[in-house]
Design a protein around this motif. Structure first.
Motif, short mmCIF file in Angstrom:
data_model
loop_
_atom_site.label_atom_id
_atom_site.label_comp_id
_atom_site.label_asym_id
_atom_site.label_seq_id
_atom_site.Cartn_x
_atom_site.Cartn_y
_atom_site.Cartn_z
N ASN A 80 2.17 -6.18 -47.94
CA ASN A 80 3.03 -6.52 -46.80
C ASN A 80 3.05 -8.03 -46.52
OD1 ASN A 80 3.82 -3.84 -46.17
ND2 ASN A 80 1.83 -3.50 -45.21
N ILE A 81 3.28 -8.79 -47.56
CA ILE A 81 3.22 -10.25 -47.45
C ILE A 81 4.59 -10.81 -47.06
CG2 ILE A 81 3.68 -10.65 -49.89
CD1 ILE A 81 1.43 -12.73 -49.81
N SER A 82 4.58 -11.77 -46.16
CA SER A 82 5.85 -12.38 -45.72
C SER A 82 6.36 -13.36 -46.76
CB SER A 82 5.64 -13.11 -44.39
OG SER A 82 4.92 -14.31 -44.59
N ASP A 83 7.64 -13.70 -46.66
CA ASP A 83 8.25 -14.66 -47.60
C ASP A 83 7.55 -16.01 -47.52
OD1 ASP A 83 10.05 -12.77 -48.47
OD2 ASP A 83 11.67 -13.46 -47.16
N HIS A 84 7.23 -16.45 -46.31
CA HIS A 84 6.59 -17.76 -46.13
C HIS A 84 5.22 -17.79 -46.80
CE1 HIS A 84 4.21 -20.89 -44.14
NE2 HIS A 84 5.35 -21.54 -44.10
N VAL A 85 4.44 -16.74 -46.61
CA VAL A 85 3.11 -16.69 -47.23
C VAL A 85 3.24 -16.61 -48.75
CG1 VAL A 85 0.96 -15.36 -47.38
CG2 VAL A 85 2.06 -15.70 -45.16
N MET A 86 4.22 -15.86 -49.23
CA MET A 86 4.43 -15.77 -50.68
C MET A 86 4.80 -17.13 -51.27
SD MET A 86 4.11 -13.59 -53.02
CE MET A 86 4.26 -13.88 -54.77
N LYS A 87 5.59 -17.91 -50.54
CA LYS A 87 5.94 -19.25 -51.01
C LYS A 87 4.69 -20.11 -51.18
CE LYS A 87 10.59 -19.57 -49.12
NZ LYS A 87 11.41 -20.13 -48.04
N LEU A 88 3.78 -20.03 -50.22
CA LEU A 88 2.55 -20.81 -50.30
C LEU A 88 1.71 -20.36 -51.51
CD1 LEU A 88 0.58 -22.89 -49.12
CD2 LEU A 88 -0.41 -21.03 -47.77
N ILE A 89 1.64 -19.06 -51.73
CA ILE A 89 0.89 -18.53 -52.87
C ILE A 89 1.51 -19.03 -54.18
CG2 ILE A 89 0.39 -16.40 -54.14
CD1 ILE A 89 -0.16 -15.13 -51.36
N LYS A 90 2.84 -19.05 -54.25
CA LYS A 90 3.50 -19.54 -55.47
C LYS A 90 3.30 -21.03 -55.65
CE LYS A 90 6.91 -15.92 -56.09
NZ LYS A 90 8.30 -15.53 -56.10
N ILE A 91 3.39 -21.80 -54.57
CA ILE A 91 3.15 -23.24 -54.64
C ILE A 91 1.73 -23.52 -55.14
CG2 ILE A 91 2.79 -25.31 -53.21
CD1 ILE A 91 5.20 -24.31 -51.52
N SER A 92 0.80 -22.68 -54.70
CA SER A 92 -0.61 -22.83 -55.10
C SER A 92 -0.89 -22.23 -56.47
CB SER A 92 -1.51 -22.15 -54.07
OG SER A 92 -1.27 -22.68 -52.78
N LYS A 93 0.15 -21.65 -57.09
CA LYS A 93 0.05 -21.03 -58.41
C LYS A 93 -0.99 -19.91 -58.44
CE LYS A 93 2.04 -24.80 -60.98
NZ LYS A 93 3.39 -24.41 -60.71
N LEU A 94 -1.03 -19.11 -57.36
CA LEU A 94 -1.99 -18.01 -57.28
C LEU A 94 -1.35 -16.65 -57.48
CD1 LEU A 94 -4.10 -19.29 -54.25
CD2 LEU A 94 -4.76 -19.26 -56.66
N GLU A 95 -0.03 -16.61 -57.70
CA GLU A 95 0.63 -15.31 -57.84
C GLU A 95 0.16 -14.56 -59.08
OE1 GLU A 95 3.65 -18.14 -59.78
OE2 GLU A 95 2.20 -18.24 -58.16
N SER A 96 -0.32 -15.28 -60.09
CA SER A 96 -0.82 -14.61 -61.29
C SER A 96 -2.30 -14.25 -61.17
CB SER A 96 -0.60 -15.48 -62.52
OG SER A 96 -1.33 -16.68 -62.39
#
Length: 128
Positions: A80-96
């Protein structure tokens, strides 16, 4: 920090009831995560449905949970992650690095799948 903890036999769910996971609240989350693992938690679901903002301290708390589940061969899922939090995770390269699923139900199913795979991997072979 407001949150709920729902423990079951196979997993624990932490549901944050805050809009921000920042430097004021992240240490409390880290402390709670450490306490859960010291009491035997192996699989953890972090429900971020109410969280709209996460800073680097919040990401650090999330990474502590990820590391601790790995240390006990458990599974860590964020849902249940928000778009804003997902953007931060992607910027931090943690999505993988992080296991992120859309819903709590999918997170629970991922935990059960992990447990089945773990059980299959540790069963002794009948061919010995």
């Amino acid at each position: 920090m407001k949150f709920t903890i729902d423990k079951s036999e196979k997993y624990t769910i932490i549901s944050l009831e805050e809009e921000k996971l920042d430097s004021l609240k992240a240490p409390l989350l880290k402390s709670e995560i450490i306490t859960l693992f010291q009491s035997g938690t192996e699989n953890l679901i972090l429900d971020l449905e109410n969280v709209k903002y996460v800073d680097s301290s919040g990401l650090s708390a999330i990474l502590v949970a990820n590391r601790m589940t790995g240390d006990v061969n458990g599974e860590f899922v964020i849902c249940n992650i928000s778009d804003h939090v997902m953007k931060l995770i992607k910027i931090s390269k943690l999505e993988s690095v992080l296991n992120i699923l859309p819903t709590k139900q999918e997170a629970i199913e991922a935990i059960f799948l992990h447990e089945i795979e773990k059980d299959l991997g540790t069963e002794p072979s009948d061919e010995d």
